[in-house]
Design an enzyme around this catalytic site. Structure first.
Site, mmCIF file in Angstrom:
data_model
loop_
_atom_site.group_PDB
_atom_site.id
_atom_site.type_symbol
_atom_site.label_atom_id
_atom_site.label_comp_id
_atom_site.label_asym_id
_atom_site.label_seq_id
_atom_site.Cartn_x
_atom_site.Cartn_y
_atom_site.Cartn_z
ATOM 1 N N TYR A 87 -5.061 3.231 53.921
ATOM 2 C CA TYR A 87 -5.838 4.461 54.138
ATOM 3 C C TYR A 87 -4.957 5.671 54.443
ATOM 4 C CZ TYR A 87 -10.249 1.771 54.531
ATOM 5 O OH TYR A 87 -11.360 0.981 54.311
ATOM 6 N N HIS A 91 6.668 0.657 55.887
ATOM 7 C CA HIS A 91 6.214 1.483 54.756
ATOM 8 C C HIS A 91 7.184 2.644 54.581
ATOM 9 C CE1 HIS A 91 3.810 4.189 52.299
ATOM 10 N NE2 HIS A 91 3.130 3.114 51.937
ATOM 11 N N GLU A 140 7.562 -0.769 46.611
ATOM 12 C CA GLU A 140 6.976 0.543 46.278
ATOM 13 C C GLU A 140 8.095 1.578 46.116
ATOM 14 O OE1 GLU A 140 2.661 0.841 48.238
ATOM 15 O OE2 GLU A 140 4.236 1.683 49.474
HETATM 16 O O1 G3P Z 1 0.956 1.977 50.517
HETATM 17 C C1 G3P Z 1 0.463 2.408 49.303
HETATM 18 C C2 G3P Z 1 1.218 3.493 48.733
HETATM 19 O O2 G3P Z 1 2.317 3.998 49.367
HETATM 20 C C3 G3P Z 1 1.015 3.864 47.339
HETATM 21 O O3 G3P Z 1 0.353 5.066 47.396
HETATM 22 O O4 G3P Z 1 -1.142 6.783 46.573
HETATM 23 O O5 G3P Z 1 0.665 5.904 45.091
HETATM 24 O O6 G3P Z 1 -1.304 4.470 45.625
HETATM 25 P P1 G3P Z 1 -0.390 5.583 46.084
#
Ligand code: G3P
Length: 225
Positions: A13, A96, A144
């Site tokens: 979120y 994160h 990520e």
């Molecule tokens: O933790 C999820 C994230 O960092 C990815 O964000 O907005 O690219 O889906 P988003």
């Protein structure tokens, strides 16, 4: 459905207005319905302040966005792992890209989640850091690339090699750790591509949170798997 069943969708979120306060509770009910209707495991990571009201209305897995490597005592502004456990929170994101920790702190927090039986979703930014933390044996590692976060450009299409190589490198160390990927994921095709690269789920935010119909966006996300 078990709490860590894959494929898993984890909706972070962050601090979007559309996923804060009353909107966070409403969104959580939509995620619950989308999970019930599709049979796919969907977890959520709301802001800490919204966790309690959300726990009252859903039974999907609920994670914190961050916990601190602290023990009870004087740590103003921090989140105590034991307090999350007492609130029946199921787990937490760790490290994160928007809330990074040192390697030593990651180790401490992962150990604490094991002690408290909380699910650990350890986030990483590239293949090397993913391999570096695999020996901590978290429940999930979510790769990520920070440069794609929030762009709408899906990692599973823009950098497929990052996902594939992360899976390979992590599984050389521990083949049991499910790898997730995130950044820019929003459509069923992005999700399908992620699974084809060896990921067992996705961690995502803006593509769903900013959608006009958040529940439908979640249903569409899993429509091709
Ligand atoms: O933790 C999820 C994230 O960092 C990815 O964000 O907005 O690219 O889906 P988003």
């Amino acid at each position: 459905m078990t709490k860590n069943e894959t494929p898993i969708i984890i909706l972070n979120y962050k601090t979007y207005a559309e996923s804060s306060g009353k909107n966070a509770v409403k969104l959580s009910q939509s995620v619950q319905e989308a999970s019930d209707e599709t049979g796919i495991n969907m977890a959520i990571a709301p802001q800490t302040v919204d966790l309690y009201p959300i726990m009252d209305v859903v039974d999907i897995p609920v994670y914190a966005q961050h916990i601190d490597p602290i023990t009870p005592g004087g740590h103003t502004g921090s989140t105590l792992p034991e307090a999350l456990k007492e609130a029946n929170i199921n787990g937490t994101l760790i490290n994160h890209s928007e809330q990074r920790l040192t390697l030593a702190d990651i180790d401490t927090v992962v150990e604490k989640t094991k002690e408290l039986d909380l699910t650990s979703v350890l986030c990483t930014n590239n293949v090397k850091t993913s391999a570096a933390v695999a020996s901590f044996n978290p429940d999930f590692i979510a790769i990520e690339p920070p440069e794609l976060i929030g762009t709408g450009i899906p990692v599973s299409k823009a950098s497929p090699e990052v996902v594939e190589n992360t899976v390979t490198e992590i599984h050389k160390i521990n083949s049991e750790i499910p790898v997730l990927c995130g950044a820019g994921i929003s459509t069923g095709e992005d999700m399908k591509a992620a699974l084809e690269l060896g990921a067992e789920g996705v961690l995502l935010a803006s593509g769903i949170i900013k959608a006009k119909d958040q529940k439908q966006a979640l249903i569409d996300l899993v429509s091709l798997i």
